[in-house]
Write an enzyme that holds these catalytic residues in place. Sequence first.
Site, PDB file in Angstrom:
ATOM      1  N   ARG A   1     -20.232 -12.446   0.382  1.00 48.70           N
ATOM      2  CA  ARG A   1     -19.889 -11.134   0.901  1.00 48.70           C
ATOM      3  C   ARG A   1     -20.709 -10.025   0.232  1.00 48.70           C
ATOM      4  O   ARG A   1     -21.004  -9.024   0.826  1.00 48.70           O
ATOM      5  CB  ARG A   1     -18.401 -10.891   0.669  1.00 48.70           C
TER       6      ARG A   1
ATOM      7  N   GLY B   1     -13.854 -16.775   6.473  1.00 45.89           N
ATOM      8  CA  GLY B   1     -13.378 -15.501   6.987  1.00 45.89           C
ATOM      9  C   GLY B   1     -13.252 -14.448   5.900  1.00 45.89           C
ATOM     10  O   GLY B   1     -13.636 -14.666   4.743  1.00 45.89           O
TER      11      GLY B   1
ATOM     12  N   PRO C   1      -2.041  12.562   7.776  1.00 45.56           N
ATOM     13  CA  PRO C   1      -3.010  13.613   8.118  1.00 45.56           C
ATOM     14  C   PRO C   1      -4.184  13.672   7.134  1.00 45.56           C
ATOM     15  O   PRO C   1      -3.993  13.515   5.921  1.00 45.56           O
ATOM     16  CB  PRO C   1      -2.162  14.903   8.032  1.00 45.56           C
TER      17      PRO C   1
ATOM     18  N   ALA D   1     -14.257  -5.425   3.479  1.00 48.37           N
ATOM     19  CA  ALA D   1     -13.459  -6.649   3.375  1.00 48.37           C
ATOM     20  C   ALA D   1     -14.064  -7.550   2.302  1.00 48.37           C
ATOM     21  O   ALA D   1     -15.204  -7.369   1.880  1.00 48.37           O
ATOM     22  CB  ALA D   1     -13.433  -7.380   4.717  1.00 48.37           C
TER      23      ALA D   1
ATOM     24  N   CYS E   1     -25.486  -8.110   6.211  1.00 46.47           N
ATOM     25  CA  CYS E   1     -25.932  -9.027   7.273  1.00 46.47           C
ATOM     26  C   CYS E   1     -27.185  -9.804   6.864  1.00 46.47           C
ATOM     27  O   CYS E   1     -27.449 -10.890   7.392  1.00 46.47           O
ATOM     28  CB  CYS E   1     -26.237  -8.260   8.554  1.00 46.47           C
TER      29      CYS E   1
END
Length: 420
Positions: free
Chosen positions: A126, A244, A274, A107, A42
Amino acid sequence: MRYVIIGNSAAGVRAAETLRALDPAGEITMIAEENLPAYSRCLLPNFLAGYRDRESLRIRPRNFYEENNIRTLFGRRALAVDTKAREVKLGDGTVVPYDKLLIATGASSSMPPVPGIGGQNVFGLRHLADAEGILKACAGARRVVVIGGGFVGLEAAYALYGQGLEVTVVEKMPHILPQQMDARAAGIIMRDMQAEGIRFILGRGIAEIVNPGLWSRLFGRPGKGVILEDGERLKADVVIVATGTRPNVDLLRGSGIAVNRGIPVNEYMETNIPDVYAAGDVVETQDSITGRRGLTPIWPNACAQGRIAAYNMAGQKRVYGGMIGMQNAVEFREVPAIAMGLTQPEGEEYEVLTDYRPERNLYKKLVLKGDVLVGLILVGDIRQAGVYGALMKKKADVRPFRHLLMRDDFSYGHLLRQAG
């Protein structure tokens, strides 16, 4: 118990420290392709702007991994997950067995399929390496084109403009921040950035990114740049693509772990296999407001999911309460803004309350479904975001104070007086 976490960002780190607190004797291994301690993505725009350096991007102390007895396999890529053998296979041939596995792979920047997208000085934003590459490319540069007018694109644009560069933002939709804001809110923010000197082109996408050799052949002059869908040419020394993200799920192909766009998980952050969990930007969860399942790559949600996943991996059942979509706050120049929940509703079941004062860069929009607040946009003054957000998260019945909701002084005090 052998816990393995693939990923070393918000969800992975929060899961690791929670697991250590819950299971002091457990073996924790973290795998990450980046050979770096965890840092805040961020804050990368702040890094671009020169407000932060590498050290101040850290989200945990330098000795975090040693203090928590976490084995780190950083700088290594996880290639595949064998859910039958309960193993993670790495690119260097290492095989890492697990009893409980968390996939927190995050991502990557989503790059549009246009010619030239992989050329020199074309970046996503990113990773720290992206930001460092941008700064290196911008040294001596004059013009930057940012493709995409979402939060990341605007923050990058504002940061680089502050470094003295000429910045143009290209957004294919009719207004900036199309996923989070409506046209009024976006207009206030854009006008404020335009007043600073940033140029915007709306309603047009890009057709091609042209590198220097081709640019010279096509246009008979040196340089490189971007060609828009309508043929307009924008000269640019650096291009930042902020259109994006896409979840990092490639390593799961053939594993048996269900994948849509991201990894669907249940309320315990469990996948369909699981002892395999997922959290963060890579997962699909249910929006607590709209009930829709989807991705919401937002830092606070990733932290909450990592923590809940860890509890369940350690055998302590905890339910993830759901995210509130698009909970994004931003501030460019002098205009703070925040959007939360359903901001652009469609359908007669919604009531929209607005207060629009463009001359003061103020806009408030509340979206109600029946007597429940389900969405908001605040621009110019976001001090009431906390109280509105709390009402949304609790799905509170606002009938007792509905007439007060739009007042500038509406606060927790009104709620307490109503409760009393």
